[in-house]
Design a protein around this motif. Structure first.
Motif, PDB file in Angstrom:
ATOM      1  N   CYS A 157       0.839  -1.208   0.000  1.00  0.00           N
ATOM      2  CA  CYS A 157       0.000   0.000   0.000  1.00  0.00           C
ATOM      3  C   CYS A 157       0.872   1.255   0.000  1.00  0.00           C
ATOM      4  N   VAL A 203      -3.497  -0.118   7.859  1.00  0.00           N
ATOM      5  CA  VAL A 203      -3.759  -1.171   6.871  1.00  0.00           C
ATOM      6  C   VAL A 203      -4.113  -2.438   7.640  1.00  0.00           C
ATOM      7  N   ARG A 223      -8.088   7.083   7.493  1.00  0.00           N
ATOM      8  CA  ARG A 223      -8.421   6.004   6.562  1.00  0.00           C
ATOM      9  C   ARG A 223      -8.022   4.641   7.118  1.00  0.00           C
ATOM     10  N   ILE A 233      -7.447   0.900   5.411  1.00  0.00           N
ATOM     11  CA  ILE A 233      -7.447   0.064   4.198  1.00  0.00           C
ATOM     12  C   ILE A 233      -7.703  -1.376   4.619  1.00  0.00           C
ATOM     13  N   ASN A 290      -7.349  -4.748   3.182  1.00  0.00           N
ATOM     14  CA  ASN A 290      -6.680  -5.350   2.024  1.00  0.00           C
ATOM     15  C   ASN A 290      -7.033  -6.834   1.909  1.00  0.00           C
ATOM     16  N   ILE A 329     -11.353   1.839   2.945  1.00  0.00           N
ATOM     17  CA  ILE A 329     -10.880   1.635   1.570  1.00  0.00           C
ATOM     18  C   ILE A 329     -10.705   0.138   1.369  1.00  0.00           C
ATOM     19  N   SER A 358      -9.481  -3.126  -0.730  1.00  0.00           N
ATOM     20  CA  SER A 358      -8.518  -3.543  -1.742  1.00  0.00           C
ATOM     21  C   SER A 358      -8.657  -5.054  -1.910  1.00  0.00           C
ATOM     22  N   VAL A 390      -6.706   1.397  -4.761  1.00  0.00           N
ATOM     23  CA  VAL A 390      -6.768   1.808  -3.347  1.00  0.00           C
ATOM     24  C   VAL A 390      -6.923   3.307  -3.182  1.00  0.00           C
TER      25      VAL A 390
END
Ligand SMILES: Nc1ncnc2c1ncn2[C@@H]1O[C@H](COP(=O)(O)OP(=O)(O)OP(=O)(O)O)[C@@H](O)[C@H]1O
Length: 475
Positions: free
Chosen positions: A127, A381, A408, A410, A412, A451, A453, A473
């Motif tokens: 990322c 993340v 944020r 993420i 994943n 987010i 991914s 992403v």
């Protein structure tokens, strides 16, 4: 969750059409193909955008709208499936505060720092590297820095970026440099700054320990020998050696203060996070110099969560410890001339004290950087598993406590929609939905911009793959 299995079962009939279209050679195109069926949802990144691997203009193998419409028209189950995913995703994202997207991240020439962190192996490096590539492709002089002692930037970019120096990354449209900052145990060219700092501490300590102080310049010190000597002195007379010696000098009080500092422990096991803090402060030093002023986006690939948390509390710890050491030094400096005579040259002592003062200032800078809402953002993340989500929640709580701005999250490696699921995938998908549900109900995480991914069927290595990931992403 049972709905998933039911829906998946209804998709089995489409497997043939998929198999006809997807050959092993273009398996990445499978994601693109599926992308054409995924709904485009407000701020949430659609997990399946263009799969172009060309550096300039992306083209999408299956972008044709008529193709998409054809399938939506003839296979209405896709509507149902996509609606299901959309509802799940939307329900997770619903409470999100209004966080601007990549346009906001990329706008302006004022320098900004992005720190990506999370549990080990969730995709932090991928990322971070993809964000750096995207910044560079959008006109920013970008620097991506790994402060994780176990670097993987070189692997991620599929280029040799080792050496502890700024290395140009080949591929992006605009200059992108990478730096793998070396740690305490590294044998590379980058100066092992943290070791020197530890020796500063040792150096000051030695001043008050030995009747025959051997002043050794920082550059010449033999670390192992110095540690040995320190340990031996501390062990003398059942551990009272230092105290006896200092009592004899009329410095018993100082010995107690030294004991409080637990310098022996500090030398044996440097505080976790020290390496990373030094690395970050070293990068900040770099960036303060005029020749690096052109870098407007700095992306940090940080060490796994535990390290980051300790790093956050480190500046305060060092601030207090160094403060005490310096005070101690002042007291020693004003002691009798007999004591002074055994402490060696004033110049060397001053040098050690200056370095400590510098270290303290840099640590304060690192702490301030982490807390600067205008220029810094910490991006968490994670992956959709219960363990990773729990850890992310704890990380967010700790970051909040330290006033580190986080906007944020993420998620994943989310399984992409599939026309049919094998038993393994069905169970995995169910697990992932449960983890996404956890995020929705987690008070620490629910306000973050989510987010998504997707898990792709190939390793994300090299600039084209990172660009592909970045387009998914960072929107
Ligand atoms: N969305 C994804 N789909 C498929 N593979 C992925 C995805 N994200 C990351 N990977 C792969 O997972 C592996 C680990 O990724 P990465 O190195 O980015 O994780 P990390 O969190 O930085 O790990 P570490 O904590 O060990 O540094 C790599 O092989 C990477 O290519």
């Amino acid at each position: 969750m049972e709905k998933t299995a039911a829906l998946n079962a209804s998709f089995t009939s489409y497997s043939l059409s998929f198999n006809k279209i997807l050959t092993p050679k273009n398996s990445m195109a499978a994601v693109s193909f599926l992308a054409s069926f995924s709904p485009r949802i407000h701020s949430l990144s659609s997990p399946f955008p263009s799969l172009s691997i060309k550096p300039k203009r992306p083209t999408n193998t299956f972008q044709g709208d008529s193709f998409t419409l054809f399938f939506y028209y003839f296979f209405p189950s896709f509507w149902i499936y996509n609606l299901y995913i959309w509802v799940a995703v939307r329900s997770v994202a619903a409470p999100t505060e209004d966080v601007a997207g990549f346009d906001d991240m990329v706008s302006g020439k004022q320098r900004k720092y992005y720190m990506l962190g999370g549990k080990g192996g969730v995709g932090k490096t991928s990322c971070a590297a993809s964000l750096a590539v995207k910044f560079a492709n959008n006109g920013h002089h970008t620097l991506v820095v790994s402060t994780d002692p176990a670097h993987s930037l070189s692997d991620s970019f599929a280029q040799d970026l080792t050496g502890g120096m700024l290395v140009p990354v080949e591929g992006p449209d605009f200059p992108l440099f990478a730096l793998e900052v070396c740690g305490i145990n590294s044998k590379s060219k980058f100066p092992s700054f943290s070791l020197k700092i530890l020796f500063c501490l040792l150096h000051v300590t030695l001043e008050v320990m030995y009747s025959k102080v051997k002043f050794i310049a920082l550059t010449q010190i033999n670390p192992e020998k110095a540690r040995e000597e320190f340990r031996d002195a501390a062990k003398n007379n059942g551990g009272t050696g230092v105290k006896d010696f200092m009592d004899g000098m009329g410095l018993g009080m100082l010995a107690e203060q030294l004991g409080e500092l637990k310098l022996g422990e500090l030398l044996d096991t440097p505080p976790p996070g020290l390496d990373e803090a030094i690395a970050i402060s070293k990068v900040m030093q770099f960036l303060d110099s005029p020749q690096y002023s052109k870098f407007t986006r700095i992306v940090f690939d940080t060490a796994p969560t535990g390290h980051t948390l300790r790093l956050l509390s480190l500046p305060d710890f060092l601030d207090a410890s160094i403060g005490k050491i310096l005070k101690l030094r002042e007291k020693i400096a004003s002691a009798t001339s007999a004591i002074k005579s055994v402490f060696g040259q004033e110049e060397t002592r001053q040098n050690a004290a200056d370095k400590l003062e510098q270290l303290r200032e840099r640590m304060v800078k690192v702490r301030d950087l982490f807390r600067d809402t205008d220029s810094t953002e910490f991006v968490i993340v994670t992956i959709p598993t219960v363990m990773a989500v729990s850890e992310s929640s704890r990380l967010r709580a700790s970051l909040s406590k330290e006033n580190v701005p986080v906007r944020r999250l993420i998620v994943n490696q989310i399984l992409p929609p599939s026309a049919f699921d094998c038993k393994f995938c069905a169970v995995k998908r169910k697990d992932q939905m449960r983890a996404l549900d956890m995020i929705r109900n987690d008070p620490e995480l629910l306000s973050l911009k989510l987010i998504q991914s997707p898990l792709v069927d190939m390793e994300i290595r090299g600039v084209p793959a990172l660009k592909f990931m970045g387009d998914i992403v960072w929107k």
